[in-house]
Enzyme design. Sequence first.
Site, PDB file in Angstrom:
ATOM      1  CG  ASP A  28     -11.717  -6.341 -26.464  1.00 25.66           C
ATOM      2  OD1 ASP A  28     -10.866  -6.173 -25.572  1.00 25.66           O
ATOM      3  OD2 ASP A  28     -12.415  -7.365 -26.566  1.00 25.66           O
ATOM      4  CE  LYS A  42     -13.784 -11.056 -26.088  1.00 23.11           C
ATOM      5  NZ  LYS A  42     -13.743  -9.709 -25.460  1.00 23.11           N
ATOM      6  CE  LYS A  57     -14.426  -9.162 -29.233  1.00 20.64           C
ATOM      7  NZ  LYS A  57     -14.631  -8.044 -28.289  1.00 20.64           N
TER       8      LYS A  57
END
Length: 315
Positions: free
Chosen positions: A161, A260, A224
């Site tokens: 990430d 996400k 995300k």
Amino acid sequence: MEHNHEFEGGHEHRHDHDHGPEHSKYEEALAKYNIRLRDEDVKAKTALLIEKHVAENNTPDVKKFLFHCIDLTTLKCTDSDESVMKFTGKVNEFVDKYPDLDNVAAICVYPNMAEVVNDTLEADHVNIACVSGGFPSSQTFTEVKVAETAMALHTGADEIDIVIPVGKFLSGDYEGMCDEIEELKAVCGEHHLKVILETGALGSASNIKKASILSMYSGADFIKTSTGKENPAATPEAALVMCEAIKEYYMTTGRKVGFKPAGGINTVHDALVYYTIVKEVLGEEWLTNELFRLGTSRLANLLLSEIVGQETKFF
């Protein structure tokens, strides 16, 4: 890398006017999408969707599914080998304690903890995710981001990430932003790269849409919302814009990118709101933990409590 070329070719007939040589490939990419959004329209659309559909998703099966989509996260300055070992141990214990429930999707930690999780994790089908690339500010040298990502993968990470260089994006340096994401995706190879937009810092729905498109264009496997270190973190409005971007990108390229939300997911209702947005905008195909994750630690116990019908502080 083929993901660089999803927008190449086929754009000639989309433009009747010539933008001249200064019109970058990134602007060409963005020109295929509706990026002129009005914040108040997004707000109204989100509110309506929530009002109409959240209640119908408030079911035990949906809560079990949401639990299975959690990236169980610990990103504290106090994290240590011991605390992360204990944290991972809980995920192992879950298998015996709740044999009828699917486990969390992943454990998300800092890169220097990947090895500890890798050595401790015994539960099947739980990935190891690491935040990387100068998380959470993304303010460091690209070379450092590359090295950190490579080291995280080498020591056991399955997923990475990263945060976009928000300053570059806001100052219009799309090339700088996209080159960096491409380079980190190249390091990840087959491993999933989740790209954090830090939506609370982007200032408008249009910017969130643009950052979503550019991240996907550069190879993001997931987009995300937030790091959880900035306010505001995830919001339903940001989620709606990002999911619409994912849908439009899929219609244009045929490539499915995951979503996400993370940061500020404090209640089961919050999780149901994000589930509802994904279901209504992207459809059932996205309702799998291959394409939908929730970044949180607080939510695990709250969902578990509702699933088993009594307050439970397992994690």
